[in-house]
Design a protein around this motif. Structure first.
Motif, PDB file in Angstrom:
ATOM      1  N   GLN A   7       0.697  -1.704   0.303  1.00  0.00           N
ATOM      2  CA  GLN A   7       0.135   0.132  -0.089  1.00  0.00           C
ATOM      3  C   GLN A   7       1.042   1.206  -0.437  1.00  0.00           C
ATOM      4  O   GLN A   7       1.163   2.448  -0.547  1.00  0.00           O
ATOM      5  N   THR A   8       1.684   1.114   1.017  1.00  0.00           N
ATOM      6  CA  THR A   8       2.363   2.530   1.005  1.00  0.00           C
ATOM      7  C   THR A   8       3.139   3.018  -0.618  1.00  0.00           C
ATOM      8  O   THR A   8       3.503   3.845  -0.571  1.00  0.00           O
ATOM      9  N   THR A   9       4.321   1.608  -0.999  1.00  0.00           N
ATOM     10  CA  THR A   9       4.613   1.519  -2.095  1.00  0.00           C
ATOM     11  C   THR A   9       3.580   2.504  -3.348  1.00  0.00           C
ATOM     12  O   THR A   9       4.196   2.867  -4.199  1.00  0.00           O
ATOM     13  N   LEU A  10       2.349   1.927  -3.759  1.00  0.00           N
ATOM     14  CA  LEU A  10       1.283   2.519  -4.210  1.00  0.00           C
ATOM     15  C   LEU A  10       1.002   3.369  -3.917  1.00  0.00           C
ATOM     16  O   LEU A  10       0.929   4.972  -5.118  1.00  0.00           O
ATOM     17  N   ALA A  11       1.390   3.765  -3.008  1.00  0.00           N
ATOM     18  CA  ALA A  11       0.228   5.862  -2.082  1.00  0.00           C
ATOM     19  C   ALA A  11       1.953   6.345  -2.553  1.00  0.00           C
ATOM     20  O   ALA A  11       1.837   7.676  -3.768  1.00  0.00           O
ATOM     21  N   VAL A  12       3.200   6.345  -2.676  1.00  0.00           N
ATOM     22  CA  VAL A  12       4.405   7.286  -2.667  1.00  0.00           C
ATOM     23  C   VAL A  12       4.044   6.989  -4.759  1.00  0.00           C
ATOM     24  O   VAL A  12       4.674   8.279  -4.933  1.00  0.00           O
ATOM     25  N   ASN A  13       4.139   5.734  -5.560  1.00  0.00           N
ATOM     26  CA  ASN A  13       4.261   6.044  -6.524  1.00  0.00           C
ATOM     27  C   ASN A  13       2.906   6.930  -7.264  1.00  0.00           C
ATOM     28  O   ASN A  13       3.886   7.580  -7.724  1.00  0.00           O
ATOM     29  N   SER A  24       1.109   6.667   9.162  1.00  0.00           N
ATOM     30  CA  SER A  24       0.901   5.315  10.104  1.00  0.00           C
ATOM     31  C   SER A  24       1.499   5.948  11.465  1.00  0.00           C
ATOM     32  O   SER A  24       2.864   6.301  11.707  1.00  0.00           O
ATOM     33  N   PRO A  25       0.807   4.998  12.525  1.00  0.00           N
ATOM     34  CA  PRO A  25       1.518   5.554  13.476  1.00  0.00           C
ATOM     35  C   PRO A  25       2.570   4.460  14.452  1.00  0.00           C
ATOM     36  O   PRO A  25       2.996   4.802  15.022  1.00  0.00           O
ATOM     37  N   SER A  26       3.080   3.497  13.028  1.00  0.00           N
ATOM     38  CA  SER A  26       3.789   2.644  13.679  1.00  0.00           C
ATOM     39  C   SER A  26       5.213   2.564  13.215  1.00  0.00           C
ATOM     40  O   SER A  26       5.500   1.127  12.527  1.00  0.00           O
ATOM     41  N   GLY A  27       6.064   3.789  12.638  1.00  0.00           N
ATOM     42  CA  GLY A  27       6.607   3.835  12.533  1.00  0.00           C
ATOM     43  C   GLY A  27       6.890   4.239  10.763  1.00  0.00           C
ATOM     44  O   GLY A  27       6.624   3.132   9.389  1.00  0.00           O
ATOM     45  N   GLY A  28       7.056   5.292  10.145  1.00  0.00           N
ATOM     46  CA  GLY A  28       6.770   5.831   8.665  1.00  0.00           C
ATOM     47  C   GLY A  28       7.568   4.836   8.287  1.00  0.00           C
ATOM     48  O   GLY A  28       8.619   4.797   8.112  1.00  0.00           O
ATOM     49  N   GLN A  29       6.603   4.745   6.964  1.00  0.00           N
ATOM     50  CA  GLN A  29       8.216   4.183   5.860  1.00  0.00           C
ATOM     51  C   GLN A  29       7.850   5.012   4.402  1.00  0.00           C
ATOM     52  O   GLN A  29       8.603   5.182   3.537  1.00  0.00           O
TER      53      GLN A  29
END
Lengths: 176, 377
Positions: B145-151, B170-175
């Motif tokens: 999900q983060t990969t897609l959001a960044v791209n 993200s509350p658990s360490g941002g990627q």
């Protein structure tokens, strides 16, 4: 590409016109301005640095660039300057110098492919022959001038000073 | 602050123009080689270009023409600054694709005015009254999900050259910062309370990527699962929508009041899942939960991301499980692991592999909505 000073000399930007070409570049001039360079009897050539060449009928398009270009003075029709101070000797732009004294007269003249309108300064008898003979040097100074291409009047060049090669003048008309 | 590139072969003038623009509050990149300058523009897509005409090897007119022919650069504002000061030169400059023309010598005030005017015109040309909020969500971890959001955010920025912000909730360490190889000095944990928040405060918390993409990063240290508070999110999302053309939110995998608040505000909600049984089951459960809460989506779509070379389930089976069509399918992309290691999203490279191809297509569809809406105005 504005003017750049080297001690008493400076590089000034010019638009130079021959029968078929417009060349934009920089000329190294001394305190006499470009008029003195053109009047220098020791050289028949004028040298331009960073010369950008355009054809007269497509004057905005640059077709080639050269670091240096030399022009035979006899083949230059006119030179356009944006600042008259770069054309005539330092200290002569104001007051009664040989370049600026006398009456302001409107002129219309033609050189190959172009017609030029502007103002000249003349002190003495108001007659075309007098003006062309009496003025100093090979080039006539026309202030606040506009040169328009004869066949393409929409193409025009304006300058605070245009230096016209006297021997290339075809028609010379005087106003008041 | 805009990212302005200046191309002029005269180094003295180049520095002078750079100084003027710096004083005007812009970030400048000075280039004295026109060929190299064109390449840099193609790669980095600045906000505006100040261009000389008379340069060896390639004239400013040639550069302007090439930029206009380049996809994604058609609307880059170009200001021609030249010693050729005649009317024909102005006409030629505008015909070659420049937006405005100034003759040298130029005053600082004149240059800044023209530059700001061009930037203002550009903003008004396409920016909708309220920016588009795109939310990527899903409760199954590890589906990219983060990969897609960044791209997607990178692709929107590269394509539109508009203001784009990526928000990592993200509350658990941002990627997201890692994907972009950014060191975020501020995160959403540094935001003041909702009542103290305004744009001038908020924008200082954003990190800017060299591409121009802005990032509201998540803290690198895990936070309380309830943070950021829904009131805070409800306060900053309208700020972002007012200033950004696109905001892409990478949602946390925590079903909380913040989660529902963001989904409520979304213009486009993208439910990301992988082609495996657990992912489909989780998606079905999330959908049930969301329908119970009564959230009404403006637009919701499923994005099927193949995170393994071999898909566990075919698309038809996934669609049967969801009882809905999958809007976008992204095939496994072996380049992604390298992109993550290098910190360069694939949509900011020239890669033609499945992930950037699909994300660029998605960005084009979203961007076209904005262009069409602007054309109707």
């Amino acid at each position: 590409m504005g003017s750049t000073h080297f001690g008493r000399n400076q590089l000034i930007s010019v638009d130079l016109f021959t029968d078929a070409y417009r060349v934009t570049g920089r000329v190294l001039v001394g305190t006499g301005g470009i008029h003195a360079e053109l009047a220098n009897p020791n050289s028949d050539f004028l040298e331009l640095q960073d010369a950008y060449v355009s054809r007269i009928h497509q004057p905005g398009e640059i077709i080639s660039h050269y670091k240096v270009a030399a022009f035979r003075k006899d083949n230059i029709n006119f030179i356009v300057l944006q600042d008259r101070r770069e054309g005539i000797p330092v200290g002569t732009q104001h007051g009664r110098s040989v370049f600026t004294r006398g009456r302001s007269l409107s002129v219309f003249l033609t050189v190959p492919s172009f017609e030029v309108a502007g103002e000249i300064m003349h002190d003495g008898k108001i007659a075309p022959r007098e003006i062309l003979v009496q003025s100093i040097g090979r080039f006539l100074l026309v202030f606040s001038a506009k040169a328009s291409a004869s066949l393409y009047p929409e193409i025009s060049y304006s300058g605070d000073l245009i230096l016209i090669h006297k021997e290339r003048i075809g028609i010379f008309c005087l106003g008041t | 602050m805009a990212r302005i590139y200046v191309i002029d072969d005269d180094e003295q003038l180049l520095r002078m123009v750079g100084l003027m623009l710096d004083r005007g509050g812009h970030a400048t990149t000075l280039i004295n080689d026109p060929v190299e300058g064109l390449e840099q523009i193609k790669q980095n897509k600045p906000d505006l270009l100040v261009l000389d005409v008379m340069m060896p090897d390639m004239s400013g007119h040639d550069i302007a023409r090439q930029i206009r022919a380049q996809k994604g650069l058609e609307s880059l504002p170009i200001l021609i600054l030249t010693a050729r000061s005649q009317e024909v030169d102005r006409a030629t400059a505008l015909k070659s694709g420049a937006d405005d023309y100034l003759s040298k010598p130029v005053t600082s005030q004149e240059l800044i005015e023209r530059v700001d005017n061009l930037l203002h015109k550009r903003e008004n040309r396409t920016r909708p009254e309220q920016g588009i909020l795109i939310v990527m969500f899903g409760m199954r971890g590890g589906v990219g999900q983060t990969t897609l959001a960044v791209n997607l955010a990178s692709a929107l920025r590269r394509l539109s050259q508009e203001e784009v912000c990526l928000v990592d909730l993200s509350p658990s360490g941002g990627q997201a910062a890692m994907h972009l190889r950014l060191q975020a000095r501020t995160t959403w944990a540094d935001l003041p309370t909702a009542s103290e928040l305004d744009w001038s405060v908020f924008k200082e918390k954003l990190t800017i990527h060299p591409s121009g993409l802005r990032l509201l990063a998540a803290p690198s240290v895990p936070q309380s699962a309830t943070e950021p508070a829904p009131e805070l999110v409800e306060a900053f999302l309208p700020l972002l929508q007012g200033q950004m053309t696109f905001t892409v939110v990478d949602m946390p995998r925590v079903f909380s009041p913040t989660f529902t608040a963001v989904l409520e505000a979304a213009d486009i909600a993208l439910h990301v899942l992988a082609a495996d049984v657990v992912s489909v089951q989780t998606a079905v459960q999330v959908d049930r939960l969301l329908s119970k809460t009564g959230i009404s989506f403006r637009q919701k779509s499923y994005v099927l991301n193949h995170i393994q070379p071999e898909a566990e389930l075919p698309q038809t089976t996934v669609e049967r499980g969801l009882n809905a069509r999958v809007a976008s399918k992204i095939n496994f992309d072996p380049n992604q692991s390298r992109a993550l290691a290098q910190g360069v999203p694939l949509t900011l490279t020239s890669a033609k592999s499945p992930l950037p191809t699909m994300m660029n297509r998605m960005a084009e569809v979203i961007w076209q909505r904005v262009v069409n809406a602007a054309a109707k105005k």
